[in-house]
Write a protein that holds these residues in place. Structure first.
Motif, mmCIF file in Angstrom:
data_model
loop_
_atom_site.group_PDB
_atom_site.id
_atom_site.type_symbol
_atom_site.label_atom_id
_atom_site.label_comp_id
_atom_site.label_asym_id
_atom_site.label_seq_id
_atom_site.Cartn_x
_atom_site.Cartn_y
_atom_site.Cartn_z
ATOM 1 N N LEU A 386 0.783 -1.200 -0.156
ATOM 2 C CA LEU A 386 -0.066 -0.162 -0.038
ATOM 3 C C LEU A 386 0.890 1.211 0.156
ATOM 4 O O LEU A 386 0.705 2.449 -0.768
ATOM 5 N N ASN A 387 1.977 1.440 0.748
ATOM 6 C CA ASN A 387 2.906 2.488 0.891
ATOM 7 C C ASN A 387 3.525 2.693 -0.590
ATOM 8 O O ASN A 387 3.730 3.775 -0.817
ATOM 9 N N ILE A 390 0.781 4.276 -2.914
ATOM 10 C CA ILE A 390 0.408 5.832 -2.284
ATOM 11 C C ILE A 390 1.786 6.825 -2.920
ATOM 12 O O ILE A 390 1.635 7.808 -3.315
ATOM 13 N N THR A 391 3.194 6.246 -2.552
ATOM 14 C CA THR A 391 4.319 6.773 -2.970
ATOM 15 C C THR A 391 3.943 7.202 -4.462
ATOM 16 O O THR A 391 4.408 8.445 -4.856
ATOM 17 N N HIS A 394 1.329 9.656 -5.247
ATOM 18 C CA HIS A 394 1.804 11.426 -4.623
ATOM 19 C C HIS A 394 2.594 11.964 -5.649
ATOM 20 O O HIS A 394 2.414 12.891 -6.164
ATOM 21 N N SER A 400 -6.387 8.234 -9.154
ATOM 22 C CA SER A 400 -6.709 6.706 -8.684
ATOM 23 C C SER A 400 -5.623 5.930 -9.018
ATOM 24 O O SER A 400 -4.640 5.995 -9.630
ATOM 25 N N VAL A 419 -10.704 6.241 -0.106
ATOM 26 C CA VAL A 419 -9.963 7.365 -0.652
ATOM 27 C C VAL A 419 -8.837 7.778 0.244
ATOM 28 O O VAL A 419 -9.431 8.013 1.520
ATOM 29 N N LEU A 420 -7.763 8.356 -0.312
ATOM 30 C CA LEU A 420 -6.666 8.923 0.806
ATOM 31 C C LEU A 420 -6.903 10.179 1.393
ATOM 32 O O LEU A 420 -7.656 10.865 0.859
ATOM 33 N N ASN A 421 -6.403 10.112 2.709
ATOM 34 C CA ASN A 421 -6.381 11.338 3.438
ATOM 35 C C ASN A 421 -5.410 12.338 2.733
ATOM 36 O O ASN A 421 -4.446 11.783 1.916
ATOM 37 N N GLY A 424 -5.682 13.194 -1.361
ATOM 38 C CA GLY A 424 -6.903 12.420 -2.066
ATOM 39 C C GLY A 424 -6.033 11.529 -2.920
ATOM 40 O O GLY A 424 -5.083 11.331 -3.191
ATOM 41 N N LYS A 426 -8.237 7.860 -5.101
ATOM 42 C CA LYS A 426 -8.957 6.491 -4.934
ATOM 43 C C LYS A 426 -8.110 5.421 -5.116
ATOM 44 O O LYS A 426 -7.304 5.221 -6.259
ATOM 45 N N VAL A 427 -8.075 4.482 -4.079
ATOM 46 C CA VAL A 427 -7.200 3.027 -4.235
ATOM 47 C C VAL A 427 -8.295 1.882 -4.594
ATOM 48 O O VAL A 427 -9.240 1.839 -3.586
#
Length: 465
Positions: A386-387, A390-391, A394, A400, A419-421, A424, A426-427
């Protein structure tokens, strides 16, 4: 795990990839102490170490094996409960041998996502990822041993096309002549013996680089076997057709019935060390010998090496397969190459010291896709997986992102994770459903096509998000 003997003192072990603590039936036939010593000696060796020892690494033309590739092939462990083997992402077939050649272990690692022992899923992924037509039922190898021979054929074809970049292999040869085209060294004794008193010729010896040599003869035998057993592999391949034509034109002394003599030829058994040809043609020489033995990864019994075979990375295969599916369905995505250092994105805007390589992304549509060759559960996604996603999201400012994995269950194929804090995004978790075996490769191919269509539909929905 299966264990059996395929010939005297040869132990065949079959494991699934990425599986922990697969028990060995120690203390009962067919495993003995010599086999265990072999497994212990090669335990925890990395992929690059096996390649240095002569094992062939199977990849795409755009991928390269890093010298520092430290992925472990297998791990042998002992405890009070017995002996077990743990496998990782590496699949393939390797033959481990004693130098005295009295004991061997043939270690076969196949895909854990295959429902059928005939390895329909693995064979399908390979054919799709490498650009060959999907294997029909009559072409699908009937067992794992024939599957490895088939992979040898694929790899030999691929390697021969690559090697053509440096031209045909040529070797320095000595010739003896007896005519008026004198060149080289005059051979007085032979001249007196064959031309006395007046022969109208001169006996001499000369040397020159020639394409008509034992190595190219070996390659022609390998091509002949491929044409006989898998003729469709050679069809409609212009690059390979050109190389075959050059080989045939430049090896006039080659004879089909001399295959046994050519395999035993000392020059074919000796490692190619010429600095210009070695990197391209030494792997091909070993593959040709393996192909011509009709027993998978094994080589002729006089070979001096103590390990041979073929290995490939399951994660790489899954990634290349997905890329092929996306291209077939006109989904345009960037596909960075980690090993080739292509398509790099950078973590810091002011520095290029921290590279990252997402599997797939679209800067235009702000989408990132990460291929995961593993079982994933929507309720328990690994922190590292997941990290990583997300990287990438970003850095690329993606709206998405998705983790795409082989799905063996019957549940939902696409699951929103949230949805990421912060900024934002969508995952989503997307599974490609693997059909259960129906006994026929043609049915499996049909079901896979449906799964691929569903995968592409889910991917396109991300573009519209």
């Amino acid at each position: 795990m299966l264990a059996n003997h395929n010939r005297q003192n040869t132990l065949v072990l079959q494991f699934k990839d990425n599986t922990e603590a697969q028990k060995l039936p120690v203390g009962s036939a067919p495993i003995n102490d010599e086999h265990l010593k072999l497994l212990e000696y090669y335990s925890d060796r990395s992929l690059s170490e096996f390649c240095e020892m002569g094992v062939a690494y199977f990849d795409s033309p755009n991928a390269e094996l890093s010298d520092g590739d430290t992925q472990t092939v297998f791990h042998l462990s002992r405890d009070r409960n017995g002996v077990s083997v743990t496998t990782f992402n590496i699949m393939g077939s390797i033959r481990l041998k004693h130098k005295d050649a009295h004991h061997e272990v043939l270690l076969e690692i196949t895909s854990r996502f295959d429902h059928d022992p005939r390895q329909f899923f693995l064979t399908y992924l390979l054919s799709k990822a490498l650009g060959f037509r999907v294997i029909e039922e009559q072409d699908n190898p009937a067992n794992t041993e024939s599957l490895w021979i088939f992979l040898m054929a694929l790899m030999f074809k691929q390697g021969l096309v690559r090697a053509s970049a440096v031209g045909l292999y040529k070797k320095y040869r000595m010739y003896e002549g007896n005519d008026l085209k004198f060149r080289g060294k005059f051979q007085l004794n032979r001249h007196l013996r064959v031309n006395f008193p007046i022969g109208g010729a001169i006996a001499y010896s000369t040397g020159e680089y020639s394409f008509d040599n034992s190595i190219n003869h070996l390659f022609r035998h390998a091509l002949h076997k491929i044409r006989r057993d898998w003729p469709w592999l050679l069809a409609n391949d212009r690059a390979l057709h050109s190389i075959r034509f050059q080989l045939e034109q430049n090896t006039p002394s080659w004879e089909q019935f001399r295959v046994s003599q050519d395999i035993r030829n000392e020059n074919c058994r000796r490692q190619i060390r010429h600095p210009y040809f070695a990197s391209h043609y030494e792997p091909l020489r070993r593959l040709a010998l393996a192909l011509l033995q009709d027993n998978g990864a094994s080589q002729y019994h006089t070979v001096s090496t103590t390990v041979d075979g073929i290995l490939f990375d399951g994660a790489w295969l899954w990634e290349e397969y997905l890329f092929a599916v996306f291209r077939e369905n006109n989904i345009e995505l960037e596909h960075p190459r980690n090993r080739a250092k292509k398509g790099t994105i950078w973590v810091f805007s002011e520095s290029m010291s921290t590279p990252r390589y997402p599997d797939f992304y679209s800067a235009q549509w702000h989408v990132v896709l990460d291929a995961k060759y593993k079982k994933l559960n929507p309720s328990k996604i690994g922190v590292d997986d997941l990290n990583q996603l997300i990287t990438y999201m970003h850095i690329l400012k993606a709206y998405s992102g998705a983790l795409i994995f082989p799905h063996m269950g019957s549940g939902a194929r696409s699951t929103p994770l949230g949805v990421l804090n912060g900024f934002g995004g969508k995952v989503v978790l997307i599974g490609l459903l693997i059909p259960k075996s129906s006994g026929h490769a043609s049915n499996f191919v049909t079901e896979m096509a449906r799964s691929e269509k569903a995968l592409c539909d889910d991917t396109r929905l991300m573009f519209a998000a």
